[in-house]
Design a protein around this motif. Structure first.
Motif, PDB file in Angstrom:
ATOM      1  N   PHE A   1       0.833  -1.210   0.000  1.00 44.20           N
ATOM      2  CA  PHE A   1       0.000   0.000   0.000  1.00 44.20           C
ATOM      3  C   PHE A   1       0.869   1.261   0.000  1.00 44.20           C
ATOM      4  O   PHE A   1       0.540   2.246  -0.677  1.00 44.20           O
ATOM      5  CB  PHE A   1      -0.924  -0.007   1.224  1.00 44.20           C
ATOM      6  CG  PHE A   1      -1.892   1.142   1.261  1.00 44.20           C
ATOM      7  CD1 PHE A   1      -2.781   1.355   0.225  1.00 44.20           C
ATOM      8  CD2 PHE A   1      -1.916   2.023   2.346  1.00 44.20           C
ATOM      9  CE1 PHE A   1      -3.681   2.421   0.246  1.00 44.20           C
ATOM     10  CE2 PHE A   1      -2.800   3.080   2.377  1.00 44.20           C
ATOM     11  CZ  PHE A   1      -3.688   3.274   1.326  1.00 44.20           C
ATOM     12  N   ASP A   2       1.971   1.221   0.741  1.00 45.88           N
ATOM     13  CA  ASP A   2       2.905   2.359   0.726  1.00 45.88           C
ATOM     14  C   ASP A   2       3.481   2.564  -0.677  1.00 45.88           C
ATOM     15  O   ASP A   2       3.590   3.705  -1.152  1.00 45.88           O
ATOM     16  CB  ASP A   2       4.038   2.128   1.727  1.00 45.88           C
ATOM     17  CG  ASP A   2       3.575   2.231   3.172  1.00 45.88           C
ATOM     18  OD1 ASP A   2       2.505   2.820   3.405  1.00 45.88           O
ATOM     19  OD2 ASP A   2       4.271   1.712   4.070  1.00 45.88           O
ATOM     20  N   LEU A   3       3.853   1.464  -1.327  1.00 42.02           N
ATOM     21  CA  LEU A   3       4.376   1.559  -2.692  1.00 42.02           C
ATOM     22  C   LEU A   3       3.318   2.115  -3.642  1.00 42.02           C
ATOM     23  O   LEU A   3       3.621   2.929  -4.523  1.00 42.02           O
ATOM     24  CB  LEU A   3       4.832   0.179  -3.180  1.00 42.02           C
ATOM     25  CG  LEU A   3       6.153  -0.350  -2.625  1.00 42.02           C
ATOM     26  CD1 LEU A   3       6.395  -1.775  -3.108  1.00 42.02           C
ATOM     27  CD2 LEU A   3       7.314   0.545  -3.044  1.00 42.02           C
ATOM     28  N   TYR A   4       2.088   1.661  -3.471  1.00 41.03           N
ATOM     29  CA  TYR A   4       0.989   2.128  -4.322  1.00 41.03           C
ATOM     30  C   TYR A   4       0.832   3.643  -4.213  1.00 41.03           C
ATOM     31  O   TYR A   4       0.694   4.343  -5.231  1.00 41.03           O
ATOM     32  CB  TYR A   4      -0.306   1.426  -3.930  1.00 41.03           C
ATOM     33  CG  TYR A   4      -1.516   1.908  -4.691  1.00 41.03           C
ATOM     34  CD1 TYR A   4      -1.814   1.402  -5.945  1.00 41.03           C
ATOM     35  CD2 TYR A   4      -2.365   2.880  -4.153  1.00 41.03           C
ATOM     36  CE1 TYR A   4      -2.925   1.843  -6.654  1.00 41.03           C
ATOM     37  CE2 TYR A   4      -3.471   3.327  -4.857  1.00 41.03           C
ATOM     38  CZ  TYR A   4      -3.748   2.808  -6.094  1.00 41.03           C
ATOM     39  OH  TYR A   4      -4.847   3.254  -6.797  1.00 41.03           O
ATOM     40  N   LYS A   5       0.862   4.174  -2.996  1.00 39.60           N
ATOM     41  CA  LYS A   5       0.704   5.617  -2.796  1.00 39.60           C
ATOM     42  C   LYS A   5       1.874   6.389  -3.407  1.00 39.60           C
ATOM     43  O   LYS A   5       1.688   7.464  -3.991  1.00 39.60           O
ATOM     44  CB  LYS A   5       0.580   5.923  -1.305  1.00 39.60           C
ATOM     45  CG  LYS A   5      -0.738   5.460  -0.699  1.00 39.60           C
ATOM     46  CD  LYS A   5      -0.932   5.966   0.723  1.00 39.60           C
ATOM     47  CE  LYS A   5       0.037   5.320   1.687  1.00 39.60           C
ATOM     48  NZ  LYS A   5      -0.211   5.734   3.090  1.00 39.60           N
ATOM     49  N   ILE A   6       3.078   5.856  -3.276  1.00 39.34           N
ATOM     50  CA  ILE A   6       4.251   6.503  -3.865  1.00 39.34           C
ATOM     51  C   ILE A   6       4.121   6.553  -5.386  1.00 39.34           C
ATOM     52  O   ILE A   6       4.382   7.586  -6.014  1.00 39.34           O
ATOM     53  CB  ILE A   6       5.539   5.756  -3.453  1.00 39.34           C
ATOM     54  CG1 ILE A   6       5.810   5.953  -1.960  1.00 39.34           C
ATOM     55  CG2 ILE A   6       6.731   6.244  -4.269  1.00 39.34           C
ATOM     56  CD1 ILE A   6       6.947   5.098  -1.431  1.00 39.34           C
ATOM     57  N   LEU A   7       3.709   5.448  -5.975  1.00 39.55           N
ATOM     58  CA  LEU A   7       3.566   5.383  -7.432  1.00 39.55           C
ATOM     59  C   LEU A   7       2.488   6.340  -7.931  1.00 39.55           C
ATOM     60  O   LEU A   7       2.644   6.981  -8.981  1.00 39.55           O
ATOM     61  CB  LEU A   7       3.243   3.949  -7.860  1.00 39.55           C
ATOM     62  CG  LEU A   7       4.387   2.940  -7.689  1.00 39.55           C
ATOM     63  CD1 LEU A   7       3.874   1.515  -7.855  1.00 39.55           C
ATOM     64  CD2 LEU A   7       5.498   3.219  -8.696  1.00 39.55           C
ATOM     65  N   GLN A   8       1.393   6.442  -7.187  1.00 36.63           N
ATOM     66  CA  GLN A   8       0.345   7.384  -7.572  1.00 36.63           C
ATOM     67  C   GLN A   8       0.853   8.819  -7.541  1.00 36.63           C
ATOM     68  O   GLN A   8       0.557   9.629  -8.427  1.00 36.63           O
ATOM     69  CB  GLN A   8      -0.868   7.232  -6.644  1.00 36.63           C
ATOM     70  CG  GLN A   8      -1.575   5.893  -6.743  1.00 36.63           C
ATOM     71  CD  GLN A   8      -2.099   5.610  -8.136  1.00 36.63           C
ATOM     72  OE1 GLN A   8      -2.780   6.437  -8.737  1.00 36.63           O
ATOM     73  NE2 GLN A   8      -1.777   4.437  -8.659  1.00 36.63           N
TER      74      GLN A   8
END
Length: 269
Positions: free
Chosen positions: A226-233
């Motif tokens: 989820f942390d990676l997802y937010k960074i990518l967004q």
């Protein structure tokens, strides 16, 4: 029968051929062994390569589009005023058998001297920059999709069947529930209360699907993804800003050129 021979006229007399590599470039200015030299890939090596070409009155150069190793060399030679041909590898293939870098660059030089090579299409700088931004954004989007799949996997392993009760796990309802789970919320009713008004399922049905088994290792994996997802967004949003800025600058530049052209036409009248 008499033997027949076919002669070919030299079209580019001051031509060179380059076999592009990741660690060195082989350059041929002729078909003799002494006409071939090897150069490194650092800037000082490229300067030496250019000096050698100019010392031998080379005006046009052909090279293969090998990976992305050609780009720095291509720009360097083009900015120096040389005519540079970027050729598709299938047009520069030598005869079958044992090959060397020396043979390859001499073969490219021979083909280019005879005018048998055509340059690949290369976009202008603005188009190339836009392509770079868009390709990078596409790469971020693909990575984000992989991250979404991993989040769904960890949710299923936690027995949180969010994929059944919401249409999109990364929609408004799904992201709020995932964020709450990552922060340690385990109460199904509390998690279901994050339901968005557009969600078709009721809070009661959502609550039934969100009874976790409490596995800490799966929760840790979900938090990481989820942390990676937010960074990518966030990175994609930055790409969108950069793309919008580039397009705005190009549109403004075209508008200024058009105004200048109209002014000139009025003056001529």
């Amino acid at each position: 029968m008499k033997n027949k021979s076919v002669s070919m006229e030299v079209i580019n007399r001051n031509a060179a051929g380059i076999d592009v590599g990741s660690r060195s470039h082989y350059v041929a200015i002729g078909q003799q062994r002494e006409d071939v030299r090897e150069f490194g890939v650092y800037n000082e090596d490229l300067s030496q390569l250019l000096a050698w070409l100019k010392a031998n009155q080379i005006t046009t150069v052909a090279m293969e589009s090998t990976g992305n190793y050609w780009q720095s060399l291509f720009s360097f030679l083009q900015e120096a005023g040389l005519e540079v041909y970027l050729c598709n590898g299938k047009f520069t293939k030598n005869i079958k058998g044992r090959k060397t870098d020396v043979q390859d660059c001499q073969w490219i030089q021979k083909l280019h001297s005879l005018g048998l090579l055509s340059s690949s299409f290369l976009p202008d700088l603005a188009t190339e920059q836009l392509r770079t931004y868009c390709r990078h954004r596409t790469s971020l989007l693909e990575t984000s999709a992989m991250t979404t799949q991993k989040m769904q996997k960890y949710l299923r392993l936690l027995n949180l069947r969010l994929d059944i009760v919401v249409k999109d796990v990364c929609g408004l309802t799904g992201l709020q529930i995932i964020e709450a789970v990552c922060k340690g919320e385990t109460n199904p009713q509390v998690l279901a209360s994050f339901r968005h008004g557009n969600c078709r399922k009721s809070e009661e049905e959502i609550a039934k699907a969100l009874q976790s088994n409490g596995r800490k290792d799966y929760l840790f994996g979900l938090q990481q993804e989820f942390d990676l997802y937010k960074i990518l967004q966030a990175k994609m949003e930055q790409c969108d800003v950069a793309i919008a800025k580039l397009l705005s600058e190009q549109i403004e530049g075209m508008r200024q050129k058009e105004l200048y052209r109209r002014r000139l036409s009025r003056i001529k009248r």
